[in-house]
Structures are given as structure tokens and as C-alpha cells.
Enzyme design. Structure first.
Site, PDB file in Angstrom:
ATOM      1  N   ARG A 109       7.380  -1.416  -0.002  1.00  0.00           N
ATOM      2  CA  ARG A 109       8.620  -0.658   0.163  1.00  0.00           C
ATOM      3  C   ARG A 109       9.382  -0.526  -1.159  1.00  0.00           C
ATOM      4  NH1 ARG A 109      10.907  -1.496   6.023  1.00  0.00           N
ATOM      5  NH2 ARG A 109      12.899  -1.120   5.023  1.00  0.00           N
ATOM      6  N   PHE A 114       6.408   2.723   0.402  1.00  0.00           N
ATOM      7  CA  PHE A 114       5.617   2.746   1.630  1.00  0.00           C
ATOM      8  C   PHE A 114       6.513   2.404   2.820  1.00  0.00           C
ATOM      9  CE2 PHE A 114       2.078   2.180  -1.341  1.00  0.00           C
ATOM     10  CZ  PHE A 114       1.122   3.021  -0.784  1.00  0.00           C
ATOM     11  N   PRO A 115       6.443   3.167   3.918  1.00  0.00           N
ATOM     12  CA  PRO A 115       7.310   2.940   5.086  1.00  0.00           C
ATOM     13  C   PRO A 115       6.765   1.821   5.968  1.00  0.00           C
ATOM     14  CG  PRO A 115       5.910   4.833   5.483  1.00  0.00           C
ATOM     15  CD  PRO A 115       5.591   4.365   4.085  1.00  0.00           C
ATOM     16  N   LYS A 116       6.880   0.580   5.494  1.00  0.00           N
ATOM     17  CA  LYS A 116       6.240  -0.559   6.152  1.00  0.00           C
ATOM     18  C   LYS A 116       7.225  -1.351   7.006  1.00  0.00           C
ATOM     19  CE  LYS A 116       2.638  -1.156   2.665  1.00  0.00           C
ATOM     20  NZ  LYS A 116       1.900  -2.105   1.814  1.00  0.00           N
ATOM     21  N   LYS A 117       6.726  -1.796   8.176  1.00  0.00           N
ATOM     22  CA  LYS A 117       7.487  -2.662   9.071  1.00  0.00           C
ATOM     23  C   LYS A 117       6.582  -3.805   9.527  1.00  0.00           C
ATOM     24  CE  LYS A 117      10.386  -0.958  12.046  1.00  0.00           C
ATOM     25  NZ  LYS A 117      11.004  -0.221  13.185  1.00  0.00           N
TER      26      LYS A 117
END
Length: 240
Positions: A109, A114-117
Site C-alpha cells: 500500500r 496496491f489496494p491490499k486488505k
């Protein structure tokens, strides 16, 4: 600690024990399962930021085992990549990602956007079947399967896709919640070796989940899926 020392040491948070080390980063023996499916073109256009363009209403859902990663160790990730074009060049826009390891979430992120969860993805073999799952807490969000090495896939096409640009929307908020950074990032992979690639049929299920995301790109029909191992790949800085 003096201001000059802070500036010298500042790389990531926390200052004295960053969540991830400086690069370059290598990801060795990454194993992929990629499902390509059709979806609603209007919903894709609603989530893909300009100036990226959606040409075909397709989504690539990826499961990735990352057993040997610089500074990030061993983890698994999964998510949706939308084929797009930018200035006439075809590439992929990463819509959402879910990981089971905090350092690559923070690094992905903060460095690239990067759209990381945090969630619990898996990719493993059950008897003669490759199985990918995504659990968001106790909720099963995705289940995907394919026969293990049922047929050879198009290696040249995959090599071409690995050389294509990748796009991210990097958002870093200011202290008041407004976007201090909101930019489109273009990056590439380098030092990529494809060790093998195969394909099979494509059953996949995606029950809804409010916080897991990805619902804007739900499957309408599966076109195929591929499985491969790609060692020695690392992100290369592009432009923003």
C-alpha cells in the site's frame, strides 16, 4: 533524535522498526491460479479510474502463493485484476487484493499503492484438484477449483502479459482525511522466469461480503483459468 537523523532514517513506519525493509524485492517461485471471466461492462467502468479505459468486460481473479519473498517471507494473496488500456497500451488495473500477512500489506500500500486488505486466502492441492479460497473472518467469499495440470496453456501469451504495464491507484490521506497523494502508478515486472503453465475448466463461486469488496465485478461467465509457477519476479518502479 535530531531532525537530520530522522530524515536520514525515514523509510517506513514505525521509524525505528519499519514494517518492511528497503528494496529491491524478489518473489521466488510464485504460484498462480488465474480465472478469467466476463462481467457487467457498466460496473467495470464505474470502478476503473480515468484515464484508464475498459475495452472488454473481463476480470482476472488471481490466487498467488508467495513462499519466498524479500522481507515479506511466506504468504498468500488473492484479488481482481481488470484488463485495461492506457494511451493505446494494454495492461492490467488492480481492483482489490487480500493477504494473510501484514508486512506485504503495509509495503504494497505505502510503496506502490496496491489496494491490499487483511483476510485469509489459500491456494493448495486437494487430491487431483487445485483449490483457491478466500475467507473474510468466518465468511467464505471465494471458492475456485481447477483440475491439476489437465492441459498445456499458451506460454507465449502469458510471457506477453507479464511484460505488459500494470496500473494502481495510490491514495495516501492527509491528517484531515483529504487525499494528500492520489495518483495513477504504472509499474512493470522484471527478471521473470516462467517454470510451467497449464489450464483446465472453471467452476468458481463468490458469495457476497460487505467489507471484502470486489462485488462490482461479479462473474457472468467463465472463459478459462490457468495455473503456473513464476520465479524471480520483482516490481520495477514505473511512473506516477
Amino acid at each position: 533524535m535530531k531532525e537530520t537523523e530522522v530524515r536520514k532514517r525515514a523509510f517506513a513506519m514505525p521509524l525505528t522498526s519499519p514494517a518492511y525493509p528497503p528494496g529491491p524485492y524478489r518473489f521466488v517461485n510464485r504460484e498462480f491460479m488465474i480465472i478469467t471471466y466476463r462481467t457487467d461492462p457498466a460496473k467495470l467502468r464505474a470502478v476503473v479510474p480515468e484515464p484508464l479505459e475498459v475495452d472488454d468486460p473481463l476480470v482476472k481473479y488471481e490466487f498467488i502463493r508467495m513462499p519466498d519473498s524479500t522481507g515479506y517471507a511466506d504468504y498468500t494473496e488473492t484479488g481482481q485484476v481488470i484488463p485495461v488500456s492506457f494511451d493505446g497500451r494494454k495492461g492490467g488495473y488492480t481492483h482489490c487484493m487480500f493477504l494473510n500477512d501484514e508486512p506485504p500489506i503495509a509495503g504494497g500500500r505505502e510503496l506502490w499503492g496496491f489496494p491490499k486488505k487483511l483476510a485469509n486466502p489459500t491456494l493448495h492441492t486437494e487430491i487431483d484438484t487445485l483449490v483457491g479460497t478466500l475467507d473474510y473472518g468466518p465468511v467464505r467469499v471465494v471458492t475456485a477449483t481447477m483440475g491439476y495440470k489437465h492441459r498445456n496453456a499458451d506460454l507465449d501469451a502469458v510471457r506477453g502479459s507479464l511484460a505488459a504495464p500494470n496500473f494502481l491507484l495510490k491514495i495516501i490521506p492527509h491528517v484531515d482525511g483529504s487525499p494528500r497523494i492520489c495518483e495513477l502508478v504504472e509499474y512493470y515486472l522484471e527478471d521473470v522466469t516462467v517454470k510451467g503453465l497449464d489450464g483446465a475448466g472453471c467452476p468458481v463461486a463468490r458469495p457476497p461480503c460487505a467489507c471484502a469488496g470486489g462485488g462490482a465485478a461479479r462473474a457472468r461467465g467463465c472463459l478459462g483459468r490457468a495455473h503456473g509457477v513464476r520465479p524471480y519476479a520483482r516490481p520495477r518502479q514505473g511512473r506516477a
